[in-house]
Design a protein around this motif. Sequence first.
Motif, PDB file in Angstrom:
ATOM      1  N   THR A   1      -4.024  -4.805  -5.915  1.00 22.78           N
ATOM      2  CA  THR A   1      -4.951  -5.940  -5.982  1.00 22.78           C
ATOM      3  C   THR A   1      -6.259  -5.604  -5.263  1.00 22.78           C
ATOM      4  OG1 THR A   1      -3.776  -6.832  -4.058  1.00 22.78           O
ATOM      5  CG2 THR A   1      -3.148  -7.681  -6.213  1.00 22.78           C
ATOM      6  N   HIS A   2      -7.176  -6.545  -5.289  1.00 23.63           N
ATOM      7  CA  HIS A   2      -8.474  -6.376  -4.632  1.00 23.63           C
ATOM      8  C   HIS A   2      -8.866  -7.696  -3.996  1.00 23.63           C
ATOM      9  CE1 HIS A   2     -13.127  -5.870  -5.191  1.00 23.63           C
ATOM     10  NE2 HIS A   2     -12.764  -5.754  -3.933  1.00 23.63           N
ATOM     11  N   THR A   3      -8.386  -7.926  -2.783  1.00 20.55           N
ATOM     12  CA  THR A   3      -8.703  -9.156  -2.053  1.00 20.55           C
ATOM     13  C   THR A   3      -9.578  -8.904  -0.842  1.00 20.55           C
ATOM     14  OG1 THR A   3      -6.726  -9.048  -0.648  1.00 20.55           O
ATOM     15  CG2 THR A   3      -6.490 -10.155  -2.779  1.00 20.55           C
TER      16      THR A   3
ATOM     17  N   ASP B   1     -18.347  -3.882  -2.955  1.00 16.43           N
ATOM     18  CA  ASP B   1     -18.801  -5.169  -2.431  1.00 16.43           C
ATOM     19  C   ASP B   1     -19.878  -4.970  -1.368  1.00 16.43           C
ATOM     20  OD1 ASP B   1     -16.949  -6.863  -3.912  1.00 16.43           O
ATOM     21  OD2 ASP B   1     -15.383  -6.015  -2.628  1.00 16.43           O
TER      22      ASP B   1
ATOM     23  N   ASP C   1     -14.557  -4.189  -0.585  1.00 17.60           N
ATOM     24  CA  ASP C   1     -14.551  -2.731  -0.559  1.00 17.60           C
ATOM     25  C   ASP C   1     -15.980  -2.205  -0.561  1.00 17.60           C
ATOM     26  OD1 ASP C   1     -15.436  -3.102  -3.159  1.00 17.60           O
ATOM     27  OD2 ASP C   1     -13.591  -2.361  -4.094  1.00 17.60           O
TER      28      ASP C   1
ATOM     29  N   ASP D   1      -3.144  -5.042  -0.715  1.00 18.01           N
ATOM     30  CA  ASP D   1      -3.916  -4.544  -1.855  1.00 18.01           C
ATOM     31  C   ASP D   1      -3.454  -3.145  -2.268  1.00 18.01           C
ATOM     32  OD1 ASP D   1      -5.481  -6.803  -2.111  1.00 18.01           O
ATOM     33  OD2 ASP D   1      -7.219  -5.959  -1.066  1.00 18.01           O
TER      34      ASP D   1
ATOM     35  N   ARG E   1      -8.825   4.031  -1.987  1.00 14.70           N
ATOM     36  CA  ARG E   1      -9.051   2.649  -1.580  1.00 14.70           C
ATOM     37  C   ARG E   1     -10.024   2.611  -0.403  1.00 14.70           C
ATOM     38  NH1 ARG E   1      -7.230  -2.229  -3.971  1.00 14.70           N
ATOM     39  NH2 ARG E   1      -5.548  -1.698  -5.384  1.00 14.70           N
TER      40      ARG E   1
ATOM     41  N   ALA F   1     -12.210  -0.289   2.392  1.00 12.46           N
ATOM     42  CA  ALA F   1     -12.435  -1.640   2.918  1.00 12.46           C
ATOM     43  C   ALA F   1     -13.652  -1.574   3.822  1.00 12.46           C
ATOM     44  CB  ALA F   1     -11.220  -2.134   3.698  1.00 12.46           C
TER      45      ALA F   1
END
Length: 383
Positions: free
Chosen positions: A352-354, A360, A357, A347, A139, A141
């Motif tokens: 999830t993907h809020t 993005d 990352d 997430d 993951r 961010a």
Amino acid sequence: MATRVASPRSDISPSNAESTLGVGIIGVNPDRGWAATAHIPALRALPNYQIRALSAHSAESARAAGEAFGVGAVFSDHENLVNQPDIDVVAVTVKVPHHRELVSAALAAGKAVYCEWPLGRDLDEARAMAALAAEQGVRTAVGLQGRQSPAIEFVQQLLGDGYVGEVLSTTMIGVSVPGDVVVQANAYMLDNANGANLLTIGVGHSLDTLNYVLGEFAELSAVSGLRRPLITIEETGEQIVKTAGDQIAVIGILTSGAIASIHMREAVAGGTAFLWEINGSEGTLRITADAPYPGIFPLTVWGAQGPDEPAELTVPATLRRRWPALTSLEGAPAYNVGRTYAAFAADIHNGTHTVPDFADAVRRHEVIAAIERSAASGERVKA
């Protein structure tokens, strides 16, 4: 060097919603800097995070940071930090030119990574980090925390409810850094090659918020200028030649068909700090702040339906209090960083993907690269 405080290994599987995520922060100064200003207060406020390690550029700085923030495991070598078994998330809060090396080390160690924006010095670096994250299956961010602002969520709700009707156009202006003086710590931002400048930061943060709310650019035209090439270092009085542009103007068409324009500037005496207007067939929204950093400075939302002058609209309390543990930070730079960390934990646990990352971040770097191409060629380009 390292002194240790024992901590249990945390389980970050999506099924364990009550787990504590152990965080290691790379790039901590006890006296100043974004880690001290935003990341540490945000993480301390959230019950499902624990700061378990810090690293700095020297043993002395690492020791001082550990003492200042009450963290026992401190390192002057980032490799030692990323390989600690009780670290689940590595936060990279150093200057942009060092992002790739440090992020890559954390990803190679299989850690989740929260990296400050810009992700890399350029699009190629961002793509390389995103590819490594995908290969490692971890993951990520990126610090485009403007997306987490309650005011931005409120604007999205208003648009979804048809407050302005069809969005026809949008305009965004702002002043990033007024005047011709910078502190020594920010002198590296004067060199365009370092990838931390008006385009990537002032424009980048604001552009991301605009695109997040209204959609991506289909095509754009841009101009850039360097109107004030000599900048003074505050502490020494030395004048440094600046190679990064201080005027960036972009106009283009969003995928919705709406016309969008952005003009960000710095090294000017003053001006409108931040103004974003969304014009529709039935109404107008206006978002203002003290600088073009929607994730850092509190945003005020104004609105009007019909031809009236916009009046201030109150952001619903339910949006502001989504993460009750962060209430005491509201209005502070740490607030939206904290909301990003809270959403990132959700997430991780929920699959999830809020939170934006690395993929993005690559998209935002692609638009920035398009702006650079257009400004260099004088031609309209696909974004």
